[in-house]
Structures are given as structure tokens and as C-alpha cells.
Design a protein around this motif. Sequence first.
Motif, short mmCIF file in Angstrom:
data_model
loop_
_atom_site.label_atom_id
_atom_site.label_comp_id
_atom_site.label_asym_id
_atom_site.label_seq_id
_atom_site.Cartn_x
_atom_site.Cartn_y
_atom_site.Cartn_z
N THR A 236 -4.02 19.04 -4.03
CA THR A 236 -5.35 18.60 -3.61
C THR A 236 -6.10 18.01 -4.80
N ALA A 237 -7.30 17.52 -4.56
CA ALA A 237 -8.06 16.83 -5.61
C ALA A 237 -8.32 17.70 -6.82
N ASP A 238 -8.35 19.04 -6.63
CA ASP A 238 -8.58 19.94 -7.76
C ASP A 238 -7.30 20.27 -8.52
N GLY A 239 -6.19 19.71 -8.10
CA GLY A 239 -4.93 19.93 -8.80
C GLY A 239 -4.13 21.11 -8.30
N ASN A 240 -4.65 21.83 -7.31
CA ASN A 240 -3.94 22.98 -6.77
C ASN A 240 -2.94 22.54 -5.70
N LYS A 241 -1.89 23.34 -5.54
CA LYS A 241 -0.85 23.02 -4.57
C LYS A 241 -1.43 23.06 -3.17
N SER B 244 6.99 10.35 -10.00
CA SER B 244 7.16 11.66 -10.62
C SER B 244 5.90 12.51 -10.46
N ARG B 245 4.78 11.89 -10.13
CA ARG B 245 3.54 12.63 -9.92
C ARG B 245 3.50 13.16 -8.49
N PRO B 246 2.83 14.29 -8.26
CA PRO B 246 2.73 14.82 -6.90
C PRO B 246 1.82 13.97 -6.02
N LEU B 247 2.08 14.02 -4.72
CA LEU B 247 1.20 13.34 -3.78
C LEU B 247 -0.19 13.96 -3.81
N LEU B 248 -1.21 13.12 -3.62
CA LEU B 248 -2.58 13.62 -3.49
C LEU B 248 -2.83 13.90 -2.01
N ILE B 249 -3.15 15.13 -1.68
CA ILE B 249 -3.38 15.55 -0.30
C ILE B 249 -4.88 15.70 -0.08
N GLY B 250 -5.38 15.12 1.01
CA GLY B 250 -6.81 15.19 1.31
C GLY B 250 -7.21 16.56 1.85
N ALA B 251 -8.52 16.73 2.02
CA ALA B 251 -9.04 18.00 2.53
C ALA B 251 -8.54 18.29 3.94
N ASN B 252 -8.14 17.25 4.66
CA ASN B 252 -7.65 17.45 6.04
C ASN B 252 -6.17 17.81 6.09
N GLY B 253 -5.53 17.89 4.92
CA GLY B 253 -4.14 18.28 4.86
C GLY B 253 -3.14 17.14 4.91
N PHE B 254 -3.61 15.90 5.00
CA PHE B 254 -2.72 14.74 5.07
C PHE B 254 -2.74 13.97 3.75
N PRO B 255 -1.65 13.25 3.44
CA PRO B 255 -1.64 12.40 2.25
C PRO B 255 -2.77 11.36 2.32
N ARG C 232 0.83 -1.19 0.00
CA ARG C 232 0.00 0.00 0.00
C ARG C 232 0.88 1.26 0.00
N THR C 233 0.42 2.29 -0.70
CA THR C 233 1.19 3.53 -0.80
C THR C 233 0.27 4.72 -0.56
N TYR C 234 0.87 5.90 -0.56
CA TYR C 234 0.08 7.13 -0.67
C TYR C 234 -0.37 7.29 -2.13
N LYS C 235 -1.53 7.89 -2.31
CA LYS C 235 -2.03 8.13 -3.66
C LYS C 235 -1.22 9.24 -4.33
N ARG C 236 -1.07 9.10 -5.63
CA ARG C 236 -0.50 10.15 -6.45
C ARG C 236 -1.63 10.83 -7.23
N TYR C 237 -1.36 12.04 -7.65
CA TYR C 237 -2.41 12.82 -8.33
C TYR C 237 -2.57 12.41 -9.79
N TYR C 238 -3.81 12.18 -10.20
CA TYR C 238 -4.18 11.92 -11.59
C TYR C 238 -5.32 12.86 -11.96
N THR C 239 -5.32 13.33 -13.18
CA THR C 239 -6.40 14.20 -13.64
C THR C 239 -7.67 13.38 -13.79
N PRO C 240 -8.83 14.04 -13.82
CA PRO C 240 -10.10 13.30 -14.02
C PRO C 240 -10.08 12.45 -15.28
#
Length: 779
Positions: A655-660, A569-580, A545-553
Motif C-alpha cells: 500500500t501507499a505506506d509501504g506495508n504489505k 523488481s518493485r512491488p505493485l502499488l495497491i490502492g486503499a480499495n485493494g486493487f492495483p 499504460r501499466t500498473y503503478k509500482r511502489y516508490y518511497t516518498p
Amino acid sequence: MQDTYSQGWQGVYNKDDFWPAFGPTVEEAIKLDPTHPAQLYKPFEEAFDTGNQFRNSLSFSGGSEKFTFLTSISQLKHNGVLPATDFKNLQARLNTNFTINEKLKGTSSISVNNSGGYRGNANRYAEQLIYWSPRHNIRDYVLENGTMNSYGETDNPIYIAHTNRFKDDVLRVIGGFDLTYSPAKWVDLMYRIGVDTYRDDREATAIGFQGLTDERIVYDNGVEGADGRGFYNVYNNNYRALNSTFIATFKHQFNEDFGGKVRVGQDIYDQVTKRNATEGGDLTVYDWFDLGNANILKSSSYNEKYRLMGFFGELEMTYKDYLFLTLTSRTDITSTLNPKNRAFTYNSASLSYVFSDHIKLPEVINFSKLRLSYAGIGKDAAPYSTSKGFGPYTSLPTGYIGFTRPALLGDENLKPEFTNTIEAGLEMKFYNSRLGFDLNFYNSVSKDQIIKVPVTSTTGYVTAAINAGSIRNRGLEITLNTVPVKKENFTWNSDINFSFNRNKVLEIREDLDDEIVVSSEFGYLSSTVSMRIKPGESYGTLYGRTYKRYYTPDEIAQGLDKTSEYDESRPLLIGANGFPVLESTSVPKKLGNVQPSWIGGWNNTFNYKSLSLNVLFDARVGQYRYNQLGNFMAAFGEADYTENRNDYTVFDGVTADGNKNTKEVWLGQGKDPKNDVNYGNGYYRDYYRGNSQFFVEDASWLRLRSVSIGYGLPQQWLENKFIKNARISVTGNNLLLWTKYSGYDPENSTTASGSNIEGFAGMTYPAVRSFLFSLNVGF
């Protein structure tokens, strides 16, 4: 290990808490508890003993022209690094060679070995050390009344090691006898019979609860339904293997240049194994180890028979002592496969050309040999791998019997496994063998590999024996031999070996969904790591198991986020609570491979008159291991990197919307003192421990394997003495280790030596550094 935080939970100190290191800082704990030590103890260092061993051996040899013998006796006593463990070994052997007449001669051998001692459960011991708080002295483990000294509900591992014992006593006899009859110069008839038999008696004991004042229940010292009330288990294993071989050899020298040999033979291997076990729990008298003293009894037995019969032939041709051709064929008939697959044949061929004996080469070349070979090897299955019978149902109350499905699901259509290997080699020596190399290339393909795979518990089985598929191995082995210095009184020999292997899973059975889970090892928060076989990949790939990486819709719609590849090479996906965000357990990712990229060794021997020095380095580079111990240490706040638990940080990612991501979070437990936000169990328990990637580590290593210094007493010192020769030596093993691996040792493994399952370090004990002092005397 971290040494900043003491016992407790969410920063609240409690010297009886289960949680070993999630309390306040040591300074804060001392203010609350004057009995708190000024510094935390170091249980992972203090819980182990210094081991030692003593070995003595004595040998005699002698004989006459028609009879020679060699006999020896040796004794070993070893005290282990795990508390209350030891091992003893007493061995005697006798080898003889005899000649009855010019046509009949033979040999015999017998070895008797009695070994055993108190063994430790290294995995369980290390796990208990994780639960032990360094606030307490682990060496203070017994009260005046002889019962366990501990705190809260936690057991003291050292006390358990002294009261929960496992002892074995093995008596093994290995013997052999052979006769060779040569009725003519061109024929030899040889018959050999050998036996390997042992009895292995084992006892497991644990004292029970006595009901004394201040006595604690030791849960490990009990059985289900009788916690801490003691047990006495008896296991008897008996094994016998008989090997009978007949070989007829026919030799003929056709002319001065051309000769040959033909060998034909037959052998039988017959094996019988019997095991009986009786386990008794809930002792009436707490320390009387007798089955009649147990109120709960379980018994089981296992009988196994196996036979393999082989017929073989070999043709060996020689031309002018520089060209050698060998052809072999063998047919085996096994008892473990059904009749239609029971007999299988495999062949081999090898060609050697010593071209330094055939053609004139430059004077600097004194030896050159070229080797080519093809070898086929057939392999049968383990006993009862085709069976779908019944096994005993062991979970019934005492006095009841029943039957259920066995642990292994057999396959009546199981076929033998074949491995075909092509090798090419070149060996050359230069400058009177001062410089030489041996180069070997191989390509090996194994088909219909027989393995045991886990199956769903709904079937009633645990594993299934199957022909899994095929795998290819290719590799190169190089050995370089040098003598850099060769003087009258001083020589230096230096040997370097290097090898690498590349394998690929070519195919697996179609009904296995393109994947086989070979093995797995537990990790907290669903971070269990598994070894999986997939077509097109290398054998030994670890998934977790890993942390999720960001993918576009759009990429998610294409399913790109569901592949097994982990794209760092993809950025980590960070949840709304600020954690991976932790990845779903249904999408395990590739984290590394257990096979090394290369293996190497460097051996140096220096000789000056009667003084010798040997230094050996070896290395394995590019391998990965799952550090389960590290997973547990993160989960219980004992790893050194958890000391930042009260820091604030902004995780690098989007974050899920692709913003830093810009949200600051606290890594601690409970309410954030700055923002009054409740962070629950904290980062290391809610997120970090669930990421397998942190614990599948690069386990490459370079090791100073051994250094040995020896000195032989000069012969003039021993003239006219009863002692004919004497040598003293000092050897140090496992002296230095260079590695990035954070576990005990990158060579540690949960599985037994020789297993094809690697990569799981488990919680075994650390590798030991040992020093050996020896004296060898000849009379």
C-alpha cells in the motif's frame, strides 16, 4: 475463449443484452431460459469459411536463331475464409528476344493482368465478433424475408459481410522494350523504355432498410444521418508510370590480366495518379445501386504528379579474374523537394577478392571470396511533402463546396534522406561445395529520415512531413549450406540462415521534445499502445499504460516514478480499495520492442530419383506485438482467464505506506455475495483492460512454413508420347506454429506489408493453413 459464462451484465441473464459474456453461468442461464443451448457456440471458429483456390497456367516457348519468345496465360480463382469474399486473376504475358543484325539486338515484354473480387473488412469483422454473444448461433443470420436475424441491438457480422460489399476490378498493363546497339566490340549503347499503367475501379454497396415486419436496422449499412438506409460508393483510380533509361557501356581489356568497363547513363521516372470518388447514401430504392438513387452525395478527387531524373556512372575494374573493384555515382533530381534541395548525389564502392583463385589453399577449400563495400543511397520525399496549400472541405452538405487545410503539413525546407552502409563479407565452400558458408556484417546510418508524424488537431492538420533525425543499424547475416548425403540416387541438401539486427536512434529534431509518436493503436480504459522514437533507444519501442509500482516518498520527490522505465523488481502499488493502481496516462512505460532479437530459417531438400521432399522451418525470436484483439476480449469478458471473475483474491503488493497489502477483494461485478460490497463493473473492466502490459506480448515464433512432395513421371513412361514431361506435387503451407502469443497469429499486422510501422496486430483474421495440389505437364 471462456465457455463458462453466458450473456448478460453483472451476472444477470438477458438473451438480448449488449454484453456478450458478463451474465450467469451456462447452467444458471439454462434454468432461466429453456431455449439456451446446452453449450455456448464458438463464433470465432464458426464465423469463418474454408477457403479454396484453383490456378491453371499454360505457357509456350519457341523461336529461331534470331528470334525467341515465351508466352503464358494463367487463371486464378480464390474463395476466402471471410464470408462472401473472393478473388479472381487472369494474366497473360509475352517476352521476346530478337537479333536484327550482329550490332543490333533487343527484347520486349508485355504483361496484362485483370484481377479483383469482393474484399472483406477483416478488422471490422473481428471487432463485430467480439460483440457477438456465444449464446447465439452466428450462422443463423438471415430471416425468411431476407433481412438480418440477430438479437437486441447487436448486428450479425456474417449478414453484414453478405450485404455490405466492397468490390474492385483492376486492369494492369506492364510493358517494356529495349534495344542494344554495339557499333564496336568495346562499346554498347542501350535504350530501354517501360510503362506500368492500371485502372482500379471499386464499388462499395450496402442494401438499405425496407420497413418489413421484424426487420432490423443494420447500422453499418448506412451513412451519417441515414442509419441503415444503404449506400453506393464509386471509386476510380488511374495510375501511369513511365521509365526511360539510356546506358552507354565502354569495355577495354588493357592486357591479359587487367580489364575494365565504364558505364554512364541517364534515366527518367514519371508518374501520374488520378483518383475520383463519389459516395452516395440514403438510397430511395433499398437495393438499386445507382448514384441517382442516393439522397446524400459526397465527391472528391485527387491528382498527383511525380518525376525523378537521374544521371549515373559506374567504373568496373578486373584483375586476373580474382580481384574486382566497382565504383558508382548517381545524382537524382526530384520534383518533390524545393529547388535548393532538389538535386542530391550519392556514391558507392565495392571490392571483391576471390582468393581461392589467387593463392593455393588446402584441397578441402574449393572456393573463397572476400567482399568489402560502401554504399550511399539517397531518397526523396513523397509528392507534396513540402506543400502548405489547401484541401477540399468534405463535411459540407450536398451542393456546398469549401476549402480547408489538407491532412498533411508540408515542410518547404525538407531535405533528402541519406543512408550510408558499410558491409564486409566472407564466402567459402569446402569439399567440392558439400559444405559452405556466407558471412556478412553491415553497419548502416540513415540521416535526415523523412517520416510523417502525428500533430495536434488544433493545427488543422493530421500529420506533418519532417526530417526526423538519424538512426543506425548494425547486423550480421550467416548462411550455412550443406550436402550431408550425396549418393547416385539420393541427395540431401540442408541450408540454415541466421541473422540479427541492432538499431539505435542517434538523434531527432530538437523541437520534437526528444520524442516522436510514430503510430498508436486503441486500447480500452486509456490502454492505447504507441510506438515512439527516442534518442538512445532502439527503433520500434512500444509504450503503454501499466500498473503503478511502489516508490518511497523520497524517490517520488526525485521523480524516479516518472521515468519511462518499468521496474518490475518493485512491488505493485495497491490502492486503499485493494486493487492495483493504474498509472497516469501521462507516464507511459516501455513494454517491449517490435524488432526481433534474431531471425532464422532451416530448409531441407531430399531427392530420391524422381521423388523430392522439401521441408522449411523459420523463426523470429524476441519481438513484441500489441494484441488489440486480446484487449477487447478482456473488456467484454470473453478471454479464458476471465473465468475466475467470481473468485476472491489478495493482490500481491504494498500500500501507499509501504506495508504489505492484506485486503481481500472480489473480482466480480456488482455486489459481492459474501461481504455485500459493490464492486461496480468488476476487475476486468475497471482495472485489467486498462493495463497495456497484459496485451503487449512476446510474439516469438517457430513455424513449419511448408512441406512439399513432388514426383516426376519417369521419361520411359512418356516415350513417343505427345506429353514430354509431367510432375505432380502436394504442398502444405503454414502447417505448424509454436508461439506463446495469444492472438490470431504473431505475423498479423494492422499496417500494410512493407511499412516501417510494426508491432500492431489489430483485429485481422487468422493466418490460414493451405494445401496445394498441382500438376505440371510439358508438351
